[in-house]
Design a protein around this motif. Structure first.
Motif, PDB file in Angstrom:
ATOM      1  N   LEU A   5      14.802  -4.411   5.691  1.00 49.76           N
ATOM      2  CA  LEU A   5      14.676  -3.328   6.662  1.00 49.76           C
ATOM      3  C   LEU A   5      13.557  -2.412   6.191  1.00 49.76           C
ATOM      4  O   LEU A   5      13.524  -2.006   5.032  1.00 49.76           O
ATOM      5  N   PHE A   6      12.659  -2.103   7.097  1.00 49.03           N
ATOM      6  CA  PHE A   6      11.478  -1.313   6.773  1.00 49.03           C
ATOM      7  C   PHE A   6      11.616   0.099   7.321  1.00 49.03           C
ATOM      8  O   PHE A   6      12.187   0.316   8.384  1.00 49.03           O
ATOM      9  N   SER A   7      11.055   1.051   6.581  1.00 55.14           N
ATOM     10  CA  SER A   7      11.002   2.436   7.045  1.00 55.14           C
ATOM     11  C   SER A   7       9.693   3.051   6.574  1.00 55.14           C
ATOM     12  O   SER A   7       9.075   2.579   5.617  1.00 55.14           O
ATOM     13  N   LEU A   8       9.288   4.100   7.263  1.00 52.10           N
ATOM     14  CA  LEU A   8       8.056   4.801   6.902  1.00 52.10           C
ATOM     15  C   LEU A   8       8.261   5.605   5.624  1.00 52.10           C
ATOM     16  O   LEU A   8       9.310   6.214   5.425  1.00 52.10           O
ATOM     17  N   THR A   9       7.269   5.615   4.783  1.00 54.79           N
ATOM     18  CA  THR A   9       7.263   6.506   3.618  1.00 54.79           C
ATOM     19  C   THR A   9       6.524   7.785   4.019  1.00 54.79           C
ATOM     20  O   THR A   9       5.923   7.867   5.101  1.00 54.79           O
ATOM     21  N   GLU A  10       6.530   8.762   3.145  1.00 54.21           N
ATOM     22  CA  GLU A  10       5.769   9.976   3.425  1.00 54.21           C
ATOM     23  C   GLU A  10       4.283   9.643   3.522  1.00 54.21           C
ATOM     24  O   GLU A  10       3.569  10.189   4.374  1.00 54.21           O
ATOM     25  N   ALA A  11       3.801   8.717   2.684  1.00 54.63           N
ATOM     26  CA  ALA A  11       2.390   8.299   2.764  1.00 54.63           C
ATOM     27  C   ALA A  11       2.107   7.665   4.130  1.00 54.63           C
ATOM     28  O   ALA A  11       1.020   7.865   4.700  1.00 54.63           O
ATOM     29  N   GLY A  12       3.056   6.931   4.673  1.00 55.35           N
ATOM     30  CA  GLY A  12       2.902   6.344   6.003  1.00 55.35           C
ATOM     31  C   GLY A  12       2.836   7.411   7.084  1.00 55.35           C
ATOM     32  O   GLY A  12       2.025   7.320   8.014  1.00 55.35           O
ATOM     33  N   ARG A  13       3.672   8.431   6.952  1.00 54.89           N
ATOM     34  CA  ARG A  13       3.641   9.527   7.934  1.00 54.89           C
ATOM     35  C   ARG A  13       2.307  10.285   7.865  1.00 54.89           C
ATOM     36  O   ARG A  13       1.750  10.665   8.899  1.00 54.89           O
ATOM     37  N   VAL A  14       1.791  10.475   6.653  1.00 55.87           N
ATOM     38  CA  VAL A  14       0.492  11.139   6.494  1.00 55.87           C
ATOM     39  C   VAL A  14      -0.602  10.284   7.139  1.00 55.87           C
ATOM     40  O   VAL A  14      -1.465  10.800   7.863  1.00 55.87           O
ATOM     41  N   ALA A  15      -0.563   8.976   6.901  1.00 57.23           N
ATOM     42  CA  ALA A  15      -1.561   8.071   7.490  1.00 57.23           C
ATOM     43  C   ALA A  15      -1.460   8.072   9.018  1.00 57.23           C
ATOM     44  O   ALA A  15      -2.484   8.052   9.709  1.00 57.23           O
ATOM     45  N   LEU A  16      -0.251   8.119   9.540  1.00 57.46           N
ATOM     46  CA  LEU A  16      -0.061   8.139  10.992  1.00 57.46           C
ATOM     47  C   LEU A  16      -0.568   9.460  11.579  1.00 57.46           C
ATOM     48  O   LEU A  16      -1.220   9.475  12.626  1.00 57.46           O
ATOM     49  N   ARG A  17      -0.317  10.570  10.883  1.00 60.81           N
ATOM     50  CA  ARG A  17      -0.848  11.866  11.349  1.00 60.81           C
ATOM     51  C   ARG A  17      -2.377  11.838  11.357  1.00 60.81           C
ATOM     52  O   ARG A  17      -3.020  12.327  12.296  1.00 60.81           O
ATOM     53  N   ALA A  18      -2.975  11.262  10.319  1.00 61.52           N
ATOM     54  CA  ALA A  18      -4.440  11.179  10.255  1.00 61.52           C
ATOM     55  C   ALA A  18      -4.964  10.300  11.399  1.00 61.52           C
ATOM     56  O   ALA A  18      -5.984  10.629  12.023  1.00 61.52           O
ATOM     57  N   GLU A  52       0.810  -1.221   0.000  1.00 56.35           N
ATOM     58  CA  GLU A  52       0.000   0.000   0.000  1.00 56.35           C
ATOM     59  C   GLU A  52       0.842   1.269   0.000  1.00 56.35           C
ATOM     60  O   GLU A  52       0.297   2.374  -0.020  1.00 56.35           O
ATOM     61  N   GLY A  53       2.165   1.129   0.054  1.00 51.51           N
ATOM     62  CA  GLY A  53       3.043   2.286  -0.005  1.00 51.51           C
ATOM     63  C   GLY A  53       3.214   3.033   1.307  1.00 51.51           C
ATOM     64  O   GLY A  53       3.752   4.146   1.318  1.00 51.51           O
ATOM     65  N   LEU A  54       2.774   2.442   2.418  1.00 48.86           N
ATOM     66  CA  LEU A  54       2.910   3.101   3.720  1.00 48.86           C
ATOM     67  C   LEU A  54       4.321   2.962   4.284  1.00 48.86           C
ATOM     68  O   LEU A  54       4.765   3.794   5.074  1.00 48.86           O
ATOM     69  N   ILE A  55       4.984   1.888   3.890  1.00 44.91           N
ATOM     70  CA  ILE A  55       6.375   1.650   4.288  1.00 44.91           C
ATOM     71  C   ILE A  55       7.141   1.190   3.060  1.00 44.91           C
ATOM     72  O   ILE A  55       6.549   0.783   2.058  1.00 44.91           O
ATOM     73  N   ARG A  56       8.451   1.280   3.150  1.00 40.96           N
ATOM     74  CA  ARG A  56       9.290   0.722   2.085  1.00 40.96           C
ATOM     75  C   ARG A  56      10.256  -0.252   2.722  1.00 40.96           C
ATOM     76  O   ARG A  56      10.590  -0.118   3.907  1.00 40.96           O
ATOM     77  N   ALA A  57      10.660  -1.206   1.936  1.00 35.47           N
ATOM     78  CA  ALA A  57      11.613  -2.205   2.421  1.00 35.47           C
ATOM     79  C   ALA A  57      12.837  -2.168   1.534  1.00 35.47           C
ATOM     80  O   ALA A  57      12.746  -1.943   0.331  1.00 35.47           O
ATOM     81  N   ARG A  58      13.972  -2.353   2.167  1.00 28.44           N
ATOM     82  CA  ARG A  58      15.202  -2.516   1.382  1.00 28.44           C
ATOM     83  C   ARG A  58      15.851  -3.805   1.841  1.00 28.44           C
ATOM     84  O   ARG A  58      15.815  -4.176   3.016  1.00 28.44           O
ATOM     85  N   LEU A  59      16.420  -4.499   0.882  1.00 34.80           N
ATOM     86  CA  LEU A  59      17.034  -5.793   1.155  1.00 34.80           C
ATOM     87  C   LEU A  59      18.493  -5.590   1.569  1.00 34.80           C
ATOM     88  O   LEU A  59      19.235  -4.861   0.909  1.00 34.80           O
ATOM     89  N   VAL A  60      18.855  -6.226   2.654  1.00 39.42           N
ATOM     90  CA  VAL A  60      20.239  -6.200   3.134  1.00 39.42           C
ATOM     91  C   VAL A  60      20.771  -7.613   2.989  1.00 39.42           C
ATOM     92  O   VAL A  60      20.262  -8.555   3.613  1.00 39.42           O
TER      93      VAL A  60
END
Length: 187
Positions: free
Chosen positions: A68-81, A50-58
């Motif tokens: 490893l997962f991190s928040l995307t800007e869409a995730g930060r917007v969803a968390l603010r909402a 859904e684009g709320l987080i992104r993953a990068r392979l290590v």
């Protein structure tokens, strides 16, 4: 509340693997949200899709590769909402309390054993929470930490978890004392 909100809140600490998130849930978030590792990994996959987080392979040499997962800007917007919406009132759904309610018609010793177990569990969780509290404070006073820490949310939720387990322990001890007094008078 959806598991995804708890995951996004945990990712505010920074990039983490699914394993790290599961450990964090067990160590700190568990004072207000429970999730099995299987639930967590399924949710991470959905959130990535859904684009709320992104993953990068290590890639790792002697271990399996990890994401490893991190928040995307869409995730930060969803968390603010999510934080802007008023929460629903909390309701207690506790199987032990139903058993205590029915103790006079049930297996007194089994219920007493369950209450003792709840007290022991609360005592163990309190010890874990106090270790986490000491780690968060890192030698600082609570006042200093709350005035200067980058994020205070984890500490405030930890304090709520500590208060909750202290009350569980107090209730278990009080309930066992009442049941002991009743048993002594009924003999």
């Amino acid at each position: 509340m959806a598991l995804r909100n708890a995951v996004m809140a945990a990712l505010l600490e920074g990039e983490a693997s699914g394993y790290d998130l599961a450990k964090e849930f067990d160590a700190s978030v568990a004072n207000f949200w429970m999730a099995t590792p299987q639930q967590l990994y399924r949710e991470l996959d959905r959130m990535e899709a859904e684009g709320l987080i992104r993953a990068r392979l290590v890639e790792q040499e002697r271990r399996p590769n990890k994401r490893l997962f991190s928040l995307t800007e869409a995730g930060r917007v969803a968390l603010r909402a999510f934080t802007a919406d008023p929460p629903r009132p909390t309701a207690i759904r506790d199987e032990l309390l139903v058993k205590v309610q029915a103790i006079d018609a049930g297996d007194d010793e089994a219920v007493r054993a369950a209450i003792r177990e709840r007290g022991e569990w609360a005592r163990a969780k309190l010890a874990r929470y106090e270790r986490l509290r000491a780690r968060l404070l890192a030698g600082r006073s609570e006042h200093d930490y709350l005035a200067h820490a980058e994020r205070v949310g984890p500490y405030l939720t930890l304090q709520r978890g500590i208060a909750f387990e202290q009350e569980n322990l107090r209730w278990a001890e009080q309930s066992l004392a009442v049941l002991d007094r009743r048993a002594a008078t009924l003999r």
